[in-house]
Scaffold this motif. Structure first.
Motif, PDB file in Angstrom:
ATOM      1  N   ALA A 164       0.834  -1.205   0.000  1.00 50.38           N
ATOM      2  CA  ALA A 164       0.000   0.000   0.000  1.00 50.38           C
ATOM      3  C   ALA A 164       0.869   1.255   0.000  1.00 50.38           C
ATOM      4  N   ALA A 165       1.935   1.249   0.785  1.00 47.93           N
ATOM      5  CA  ALA A 165       2.824   2.408   0.836  1.00 47.93           C
ATOM      6  C   ALA A 165       3.498   2.639  -0.511  1.00 47.93           C
ATOM      7  N   TYR A 166       3.908   1.558  -1.167  1.00 48.43           N
ATOM      8  CA  TYR A 166       4.555   1.705  -2.471  1.00 48.43           C
ATOM      9  C   TYR A 166       3.591   2.314  -3.496  1.00 48.43           C
ATOM     10  N   ILE A 167       2.372   1.815  -3.538  1.00 51.63           N
ATOM     11  CA  ILE A 167       1.401   2.343  -4.497  1.00 51.63           C
ATOM     12  C   ILE A 167       1.135   3.823  -4.212  1.00 51.63           C
ATOM     13  N   GLY A 168       1.037   4.186  -2.926  1.00 56.34           N
ATOM     14  CA  GLY A 168       0.845   5.587  -2.581  1.00 56.34           C
ATOM     15  C   GLY A 168       1.987   6.453  -3.063  1.00 56.34           C
TER      16      GLY A 168
END
Length: 256
Positions: A164-168
């Motif tokens: 999730a952090a990477y996509i953000g």
């Protein structure tokens, strides 16, 4: 140790999870444009909602299907496990891919319905440029590198947070705002809103994403080497009191 979910349930979960993800992406984009005319704030709201929604969905549904929600990840998992029989088989791939695409379209329609938009209105937002295709290669490569790198490092339990952090982050460091997902790309063609993509722009994005997935697997090999037979089995970290479920590293890979 609980038994793996039956194939039909796993495919259904992939479809429902992809639908929920696209509903979050499209719905938050619509909401953002209705609340502000500042494009930067719109993108910030859209990206934050996607981060939170994706993390929740991976944590909730990962123990059932692996929470791929992404044909590129499913194909990468099949490719890496094809020699040993670990990871999803061709039957799983044949079930997952259409479920993900149908789910993505359904999620876009649901989001439009929640905001009183036409249920099916193909996007008019052209995304046709070489730098956007390069961005999709980079975004998808990074996603696959992260997902399978976590599995190889024995840290798949961190996927809900880190994916999730990477996509953000990729929303902001790529010019395409990181679709990085063929099913989501197709689904977003069915909404003429902030998150949409014109149907004519879809095919180059899909090609770039598949190329990025191959590049991501190459990065995994460069960083971790080829998987040994002893590395193939690991457990998904249980959630809310669940018993661990035995899966291959590829099956337990979680992604957007």
């Amino acid at each position: 140790m609980s038994a793996p979910a039956p194939p039909i349930r796993r495919a259904m979960v992939e479809g429902l999870g992809t639908a929920a993800l696209v509903a979050v992406v499209v719905g938050s984009g619509i909401q953002a444009t209705e609340l502000t005319h500042d494009v930067g704030v719109q993108l910030l709201a859209n990206s934050l909602a996607t981060v939170f929604g994706l993390g929740v969905l991976i944590a909730l549904l990962g123990p059932v299907s692996g929470a791929h929600f992404n044909p590129a990840v499913t194909l990468a998992a099949w490719f890496t496990g094809r020699r040993t029989g670990d990871g999803p088989g061709l039957r799983d791939v044949a079930a997952y891919l259409p479920a993900q695409v149908v789910g993505a379209i359904g999620g876009a329609v649901l989001a439009d319905a929640m905001f009183g938009k036409p249920l099916v209105a193909f996007s008019t937002q052209e995304r046709w440029a070489g730098h956007l295709w390069l961005a999709e290669v980079v975004a998808t490569a990074g996603l696959v590198w992260l997902v399978f790198g976590l599995a190889r490092a024995g840290r798949a339990h961190l996927a809900p947070l880190l994916v999730a952090a990477y996509i953000g982050a990729a929303y902001w460091f790529t010019s395409s705002t990181s679709f990085a997902n063929p099913a989501v790309t197709i689904g977003r063609a069915f909404t003429d809103t902030f998150a949409g993509i014109a149907p004519a722009s879809v095919l180059p994005f899909l090609g770039a994403q598949l190329l990025g997935a191959a590049a991501g697997l190459g990065l995994v090999v460069v960083c971790f080497g080829r998987p040994a037979a002893a590395d193939q089995d690991e457990a998904v970290v249980p959630h809310a009191g669940q018993q661990p479920t035995a899966r291959s590293t590829e099956e337990s890979a979680l992604a957007s």
